[in-house]
Scaffold this motif. Structure first.
Motif, PDB file in Angstrom:
ATOM      1  N   ARG A 266      11.995  19.020 -65.025  1.00 57.01           N
ATOM      2  CA  ARG A 266      11.316  19.815 -64.001  1.00 57.01           C
ATOM      3  C   ARG A 266      12.216  20.030 -62.778  1.00 57.01           C
ATOM      4  O   ARG A 266      12.247  21.122 -62.202  1.00 57.01           O
ATOM      5  CB  ARG A 266      10.025  19.103 -63.584  1.00 57.01           C
ATOM      6  N   LYS A 273      16.799  26.718 -61.340  1.00 57.79           N
ATOM      7  CA  LYS A 273      16.233  27.965 -61.880  1.00 57.79           C
ATOM      8  C   LYS A 273      16.794  28.291 -63.260  1.00 57.79           C
ATOM      9  O   LYS A 273      17.002  29.459 -63.603  1.00 57.79           O
ATOM     10  CB  LYS A 273      16.482  29.150 -60.933  1.00 57.79           C
ATOM     11  N   ILE A 275      16.570  27.158 -67.566  1.00 60.78           N
ATOM     12  CA  ILE A 275      15.682  26.554 -68.553  1.00 60.78           C
ATOM     13  C   ILE A 275      16.473  25.611 -69.443  1.00 60.78           C
ATOM     14  O   ILE A 275      17.463  26.018 -70.062  1.00 60.78           O
ATOM     15  CB  ILE A 275      14.973  27.663 -69.356  1.00 60.78           C
ATOM     16  N   LEU A 310       7.617  27.918 -74.853  1.00 61.15           N
ATOM     17  CA  LEU A 310       6.983  28.118 -73.537  1.00 61.15           C
ATOM     18  C   LEU A 310       5.468  27.939 -73.606  1.00 61.15           C
ATOM     19  O   LEU A 310       4.823  27.747 -72.582  1.00 61.15           O
ATOM     20  CB  LEU A 310       7.323  29.502 -72.988  1.00 61.15           C
ATOM     21  N   PHE A 315       4.440  20.442 -68.387  1.00 59.14           N
ATOM     22  CA  PHE A 315       3.949  20.445 -67.010  1.00 59.14           C
ATOM     23  C   PHE A 315       3.177  21.738 -66.745  1.00 59.14           C
ATOM     24  O   PHE A 315       3.210  22.646 -67.547  1.00 59.14           O
ATOM     25  CB  PHE A 315       5.068  20.308 -65.971  1.00 59.14           C
TER      26      PHE A 315
ATOM     27  N   ARG B 266       8.653  36.564 -69.805  1.00 58.23           N
ATOM     28  CA  ARG B 266       8.837  35.646 -70.930  1.00 58.23           C
ATOM     29  C   ARG B 266      10.133  35.949 -71.688  1.00 58.23           C
ATOM     30  O   ARG B 266      10.858  35.048 -72.114  1.00 58.23           O
ATOM     31  CB  ARG B 266       7.640  35.745 -71.869  1.00 58.23           C
ATOM     32  N   TRP B 269      12.986  34.457 -69.716  1.00 58.76           N
ATOM     33  CA  TRP B 269      12.988  32.993 -69.844  1.00 58.76           C
ATOM     34  C   TRP B 269      13.525  32.579 -71.216  1.00 58.76           C
ATOM     35  O   TRP B 269      14.370  31.700 -71.315  1.00 58.76           O
ATOM     36  CB  TRP B 269      11.567  32.439 -69.674  1.00 58.76           C
ATOM     37  N   ILE B 275      15.029  31.119 -64.960  1.00 62.91           N
ATOM     38  CA  ILE B 275      13.665  31.165 -64.448  1.00 62.91           C
ATOM     39  C   ILE B 275      13.554  32.286 -63.417  1.00 62.91           C
ATOM     40  O   ILE B 275      14.294  32.308 -62.435  1.00 62.91           O
ATOM     41  CB  ILE B 275      13.291  29.798 -63.848  1.00 62.91           C
ATOM     42  N   GLY B 306      13.212  33.287 -58.140  1.00 65.36           N
ATOM     43  CA  GLY B 306      12.836  32.349 -59.193  1.00 65.36           C
ATOM     44  C   GLY B 306      11.867  31.270 -58.730  1.00 65.36           C
ATOM     45  O   GLY B 306      11.843  30.184 -59.304  1.00 65.36           O
ATOM     46  N   ASN B 307      11.072  31.596 -57.716  1.00 66.98           N
ATOM     47  CA  ASN B 307      10.148  30.575 -57.199  1.00 66.98           C
ATOM     48  C   ASN B 307       8.780  30.691 -57.865  1.00 66.98           C
ATOM     49  O   ASN B 307       7.953  31.513 -57.488  1.00 66.98           O
ATOM     50  CB  ASN B 307      10.035  30.708 -55.682  1.00 66.98           C
ATOM     51  N   ASP B 309       5.370  28.433 -59.569  1.00 66.17           N
ATOM     52  CA  ASP B 309       4.666  27.168 -59.656  1.00 66.17           C
ATOM     53  C   ASP B 309       4.585  26.795 -61.136  1.00 66.17           C
ATOM     54  O   ASP B 309       3.834  27.406 -61.901  1.00 66.17           O
ATOM     55  CB  ASP B 309       3.277  27.325 -59.030  1.00 66.17           C
ATOM     56  N   LEU B 310       5.357  25.793 -61.543  1.00 62.93           N
ATOM     57  CA  LEU B 310       5.434  25.450 -62.972  1.00 62.93           C
ATOM     58  C   LEU B 310       4.106  24.921 -63.499  1.00 62.93           C
ATOM     59  O   LEU B 310       3.883  24.888 -64.708  1.00 62.93           O
ATOM     60  CB  LEU B 310       6.537  24.421 -63.218  1.00 62.93           C
ATOM     61  N   GLY B 311       3.240  24.534 -62.593  1.00 63.96           N
ATOM     62  CA  GLY B 311       1.921  24.084 -63.027  1.00 63.96           C
ATOM     63  C   GLY B 311       0.964  25.230 -63.318  1.00 63.96           C
ATOM     64  O   GLY B 311      -0.131  25.005 -63.836  1.00 63.96           O
ATOM     65  N   PHE B 315       1.888  31.625 -69.399  1.00 65.87           N
ATOM     66  CA  PHE B 315       2.003  31.531 -70.857  1.00 65.87           C
ATOM     67  C   PHE B 315       2.029  30.065 -71.283  1.00 65.87           C
ATOM     68  O   PHE B 315       2.153  29.193 -70.461  1.00 65.87           O
ATOM     69  CB  PHE B 315       3.241  32.242 -71.401  1.00 65.87           C
TER      70      PHE B 315
END
Lengths: 315, 315
Positions: A266, A273, A275, A310, A315, B266, B269, B275, B306-307, B309-311, B315
């Motif tokens: 994470r 930024k 993956i 994905l 998380f 997607r 990514w 990201i 690339g900001n 929120d990964l939570g 997808f």
């Protein structure tokens, strides 16, 4: 014996087919660790992982020496894609034995490179039987995921580039790679021994697949006490070949929990930024866990791959 | 009037503080579009977005000319971080008016740059009132997110680098940027007009915040028929200033649905292993939707940030 010349030849052989991946740095992560980290980004490599290097080095030689009519391997992960990709470059058929439980997205990727998939039960016995059957039927040559000098020499080229690009003027104190079957770690430790002998090579291993640390200590190929980790690329045991190289050239193996792996993954996603897949986050997790060991150092880390589903993120 | 000299000065001014971000390409995406795409990766920029450029160019001049004792702005997004970051570089206090509903992670990021946060109700009126109050109380200078020539000149430097690095030997046929308030799009179209006048500049806009396309057609600043999009950086209306520049130098605006935005995000990514945030995927979504318009072209795309929120991933 994989000599420096062997690794240089491997690099010359595969260079036209691979990316010279960038080496990235990040101030926030450096501040958090108290060291200077250099990330070799093999997540940007062809097929999304360093495995393209070893697969190409083996397959290109099979083609050059006309050792067989086709290529085969068994893998549910990045090596399957690497071999399929490499076989396509030389125009040879590839037969990839994959457990029927492998994610559809990985099967699709292999098929997109033009390879045939032979499905089998998800056991090592079934996978090896599948490969034997392919060899009998097609005259294919096996390219093992790690127990193969040509594959190891190919994987060594990632650290070779890292050292050439960032480790010659001022050597790395430490270079880290994750350990599964040990192909990448063997190659990394060998080339570091040749090009930067004062640099320590350290491996990161998941607690939930802790075979390498046992084998490293006992000198015999051991099994993990249990297998349960998000780092799905690191579940394999070492082989006699990789264990010998690792015992000779690796300084230490550090284990990390899945929680630590996910936190490191994470951190890279949020701050860099980019993956990376869980297996790829294991060395950084080890550095974050053992900051004292790396304080003030110049540290190279091989980011091994970026193939994640994905739809199933932790998380 | 933002001249070429103004943009060059802006670039010289901010260069010591920003990254010259890489330009990436991807075979798979090129194949899918049938064009050659060059992605300018501002997701790797300081604060994770191109906004660092405009924020720095404005704040550095405020400091240089001693225009005030502090900096203020209102923003719930990347501009808030950009201004906080820029103010820290010059050692000035920054007061950022943020809606109380802004995500905690964004508030933390602003605070980490040493800025003060003034919370307000989540309306434009409350935000503007908050800024007026800060100005009265502290003598701060407002750095508007886009309705400011210095900000626009700063944002122009992203496309300037893209053209300098990849568009001089063989010009781009098209350069694309997303449009929200129009600061980036104005700057991009201006610098392209100066440096590469045969290149068309096209904007991507979410269907769920389709004010710019209406304003572009009518010549007046229009409101969107409705606001409902995942592209949270693109919900703002144009200003008179940005509309004028866009009408003069932009060839077209293409709208895309949230479904198309998420698919493009997607794709980046999965294939590029980098990201990007939803707003950032809008131009690629437009290219994927209108392939015929770009077939065989050399296309520059500004990946803006690339900001995420990964939570809360879509997808």
């Amino acid at each position: 014996m994989i000599s420096l010349a062997t690794i240089r030849e491997a690099h010359d052989r595969i260079r036209p087919y691979i990316h010279r991946t960038p080496v990235l740095t990040n101030h926030t992560i450096n501040d958090r660790v108290g060291a200077e980290l250099f990330f070799k980004c093999e997540n940007f490599q062809k097929v999304g992982a360093f495995k393209a290097r070893g697969g190409l080095n083996a397959v290109l030689q099979v083609a050059e020496h006309q050792e067989g009519k086709a290529i085969t391997t068994h893998s549910s992960g990045n090596h399957a894609q690497a071999v399929a990709f490499a076989a396509r470059q030389v125009g040879m058929p590839a037969y990839i034995v994959m457990p029927r439980t492998a994610p559809q997205v990985k099967k699709n990727a292999v098929r997109n490179y033009g390879a045939d998939i032979i499905e089998c039960e998800p056991t090592l016995d079934a996978r090896e039987a599948g490969v034997r059957d392919v060899i009998e039927r097609t005259g294919a040559v096996l390219v093992h995921p790690f127990d193969d000098d040509r594959v190891i020499a190919g994987q060594a080229t990632a650290a070779k580039e890292l050292i050439e690009d960032f480790g010659t003027e001022k050597s790395f104190d430490t270079i880290l790679a994750p350990v599964g079957g040990g192909g990448l770690l063997s190659g990394t430790s060998l080339i570091t021994h040749y090009l930067s002998p004062t640099t320590r090579v350290i491996a990161g291993e998941p607690e939930g697949a802790a075979d390498a640390i046992l084998s490293f200590r006992s000198g015999r190929v051991e099994k993990a006490p249990y297998i349960n980790t998000i780092a799905d690329g690191l579940m394999t045991n070492l082989s006699e070949r990789t264990l010998r190289l690792i015992r000779e050239h690796v300084a230490d193996i550090l284990t990390v929990s899945d929680e630590e792996i996910i936190a490191a993954m994470r951190l890279v996603w949020e701050r860099m930024k980019i993956i990376i897949e869980p297996s790829c986050a294991v060395p950084l997790a080890a550095v974050l866990k053992h900051k004292d060991q790396f304080a003030g150092q110049r540290v190279g880390i091989i980011l091994t791959g970026g193939n994640v589903d994905l739809g199933k993120l932790p998380f």
